[in-house]
Design a protein around this motif. Sequence first.
Motif, PDB file in Angstrom:
ATOM      1  N   ILE A 159     -14.183  18.590  -6.839  1.00 33.17           N
ATOM      2  CA  ILE A 159     -13.087  17.622  -6.990  1.00 33.17           C
ATOM      3  C   ILE A 159     -11.915  17.993  -6.072  1.00 33.17           C
ATOM      4  O   ILE A 159     -11.420  17.170  -5.302  1.00 33.17           O
ATOM      5  CB  ILE A 159     -12.600  17.565  -8.455  1.00 33.17           C
ATOM      6  N   ASN A 182     -12.838  17.459  -2.341  1.00 28.43           N
ATOM      7  CA  ASN A 182     -12.958  16.057  -1.944  1.00 28.43           C
ATOM      8  C   ASN A 182     -11.610  15.351  -1.921  1.00 28.43           C
ATOM      9  O   ASN A 182     -11.346  14.531  -1.038  1.00 28.43           O
ATOM     10  CB  ASN A 182     -13.916  15.320  -2.880  1.00 28.43           C
ATOM     11  N   LEU A 183     -10.757  15.666  -2.898  1.00 26.54           N
ATOM     12  CA  LEU A 183      -9.439  15.040  -2.900  1.00 26.54           C
ATOM     13  C   LEU A 183      -8.645  15.471  -1.689  1.00 26.54           C
ATOM     14  O   LEU A 183      -7.942  14.676  -1.065  1.00 26.54           O
ATOM     15  CB  LEU A 183      -8.683  15.414  -4.189  1.00 26.54           C
ATOM     16  N   VAL A 227      -5.150  13.878  -0.202  1.00 24.33           N
ATOM     17  CA  VAL A 227      -4.302  13.944  -1.391  1.00 24.33           C
ATOM     18  C   VAL A 227      -3.494  15.246  -1.309  1.00 24.33           C
ATOM     19  O   VAL A 227      -4.024  16.266  -0.875  1.00 24.33           O
ATOM     20  CB  VAL A 227      -5.177  13.926  -2.656  1.00 24.33           C
ATOM     21  N   ALA A 248      -4.140  17.428  -6.088  1.00 23.14           N
ATOM     22  CA  ALA A 248      -5.579  17.686  -6.110  1.00 23.14           C
ATOM     23  C   ALA A 248      -5.903  18.776  -7.117  1.00 23.14           C
ATOM     24  O   ALA A 248      -6.857  18.672  -7.911  1.00 23.14           O
ATOM     25  CB  ALA A 248      -6.055  18.101  -4.715  1.00 23.14           C
TER      26      ALA A 248
END
Lengths: 511, 336
Positions: B98, B101-102, B107, B112
């Motif tokens: 997560i 990827n953020l 982001v 994130a």
Amino acid sequence: MSTSERKQPLIEARDISKSFGAMKVLKGVEMSFERGCVHGLVGANGAGKSTFLNIVGGVLRPDSGSIYVDGTPTVVTGPRHAADLGFSFIYQELALIPQFSAWENMTMRMRPKTALGIGDKGYRRRAAKAVSDKLHLQLDLEKPVSSLSVAERGLVAIGRALVGEARFIAMDEPTAALSDAECVRLFQIIQELKAQGVAIAYVSHRLDEVEDLCDNVTVFRNGEVAMRLQRGDYTRRKLVEGIAGDSTVSEKLARRRSPICSRATPALEVRKLSCPPRVKDVSFDLFEGEILGLAGLVGSGRTELARMIFGAESVWSGQMLLRGRPFAPASTRDAIAQGLALVPEERRTQGLVMEETISFNTSLGNTAAFRRKGLPLVDERKTRNAAKSVMDRLLIKAGSPGSRVATLSGGNQQKVVLGRWLLRSARIMVLDEPSRGVDVRARQQIWDAIEDFVNKGGAAIVISSELEELEACDRVMVMAEGKSVGELEADNVTETKMLELIYSAKENHLW
Amino acid sequence: MVDAASDNRKTPLAFGSRLGLRQSPAALIGRYGALLVLAGLILYFSLASPYFMNARNMVQIINQAALGCIVAGGLTIVLAGGHFDLSIGYMASLSGVIVANLMAADVPVPVAMGVAIASGVIAGAVNGFLVTKLEIHALVATLGTGSLLVGVNYLLSSGVATSIAGIRPEFMSIAIGNWLGVPRPVYYMVIMSLILWAILSKTDFGRNVRAVGGNVEAAMLSGVPIKRVVTLTFVISGVCAAVTGVLLASTVGSGQPNGGDGYTLTSFAAAFVGSTVLREGQFHVFGTIVGGVTVAAGFNGLALIGVPPFVQYLFQGLLLIAAVALSSAGRRWSRG
């Protein structure tokens, strides 16, 4: 059997000693069990009775000393060996497998085979049935033990000891979980076993039983034999003295009925409370300053009623009023918040976190009171001081508030549970078998604490299977089969009157 | 008099057991066995490899243990409350995916990380819900959520690692590099462990956790809010796993779809070895760290003496089994 063999004791223990760590629990104990004799073992909790029986049963090995079976020195290597020797045990801690049915538990040691070499279940079932008929058990033998009540489990454990041929049966507090009527049946069976030549060891805190049953009595004190008595030679007074080691403890509960109990303000009103099939339409009032006893046979719904009042069991119908206001606890937390307290039936499994300390247990569930100001941290000093105050007040004998409760005797453990509620300023306390497995001295102290509690404006309900104990109550409600069958007050609070009520209701059902 | 006398005999034992003195040799092994194993490992590898016993390698071992100890610390809270959490490794992997990827999607770093840690809260809450409300056994419930977490992980990552190396230097600097000569992950481990230790030993919540783990029935009848307490233990364990996932992504510079999976086993090994440290059979955070370091020291030493990787798994498996055997034996002995 020759006469010389008959004279020789079945089991003779010579100079048995045992220590756990630095603690000497048995110091040179000598004792013998003869065929056809009931030998009583009495003594305070921690005096060494159970440890001694565990050694005979092969559960523990003695540090020194030896055991003679039929005159032959024998090292009992384990419970299985003991069973092969024809020794049977009814232990204080019920060693049953919850998922197994009653008959499976009763016949666990049996290994009958059919002609095909497969386990013979039919035979085991029949053996269990025979014993259950002998005991007049009213429970369904097919039911898993987990669904049985504590008393029914006790009966299953007794049944297990009677399955098969035993030469020696040791009973460690066999009546602790039984009601009086079931006790009577057990005593008949003990007489039958005796007539068959079985040697019986009988451990109990109930001296009247010991008096009635035993041919000779050995009194344990601090791991030693303090006194040996023959039938006709012992009196209660003597036994109590032997157990206590001094003559100041009176065996009968001393209590004056409280004069301050005013019937004007009921603390709790219970109206037609039901949760079938265990509790049906029970109504009563509980007044401030009074101790109300709940008498009845095991399985008569007393424990369930207590748990309903405490919010631990659901209520199907009926109402309760707490100091005049509707009371329907959604949970135990809710009940506690409204000033109720429950001292549960089994202190080890329901009352205490055994591996933790006294102060941990007296503050259990009451974290808000022991919090540091403004922080979610436990105030250790406050917790310890509170535990210390409870220890002083209830005369709990332990090293410090930091002692683990697992190291305490049964009576002191029970006082820890009681102390928890005194710290929470409960108004109504329900005590389920508060003196089960507790020695006479601790029992008196527990009752003193209950009396003190009600004299300060509290109200208490006491459940006990020892009817004699309930004579100390101001009032007694008798229950049978989930119903209230009568109330006794003042001078009518006697064991006989309670028994009359119990049996008037049960007459047609019991045997 | 009777009580006084019997308790006078008992008190020295209670006192002695605190100090660990006056105990039988068997009980001493129950209390100090895990520490002896650690000492034995260190001694053996010091003799077997010239590269093992030096300050740099010792720091290296603790660094290797650091992230695992954070996951294991969270697990310790769940275990102390009487339950299990098998989803922690998958949670750590998911959290790393997560966060990576953020960040790859531009982001901001704090956001994130916040989202990744929030995912740990959610997973823990789900575990708590399954165990307390639906009354599913924790072993099965967390096995199930573990698989759900893997599913979400692959949905996000398609099973491919997301590299963040070079894109986000400020994120990489969180876990890479030293401070006063000690690798940063070690500091995170110390901070997290202190927090977890305080939670379990010093707060009223921690007291309730131990009460529930010690005797649920007694806790319920004393008014401990069981469901809330148990749910929170799972949330804490989820958060610890998520934090580890974030730190792992920072260390390796990418979100690896199964980078954290191995933490489940190492955490259980660490916590159970730890339960035999000083307190017989009770789970506690300090013990878990000793356990985590023991596992890491073993891995490190085995790698240094050049044994093939399969031996590491044999070692870990044996250590876990031996620890559980020791801890239950310790409990038995401590009861006498």
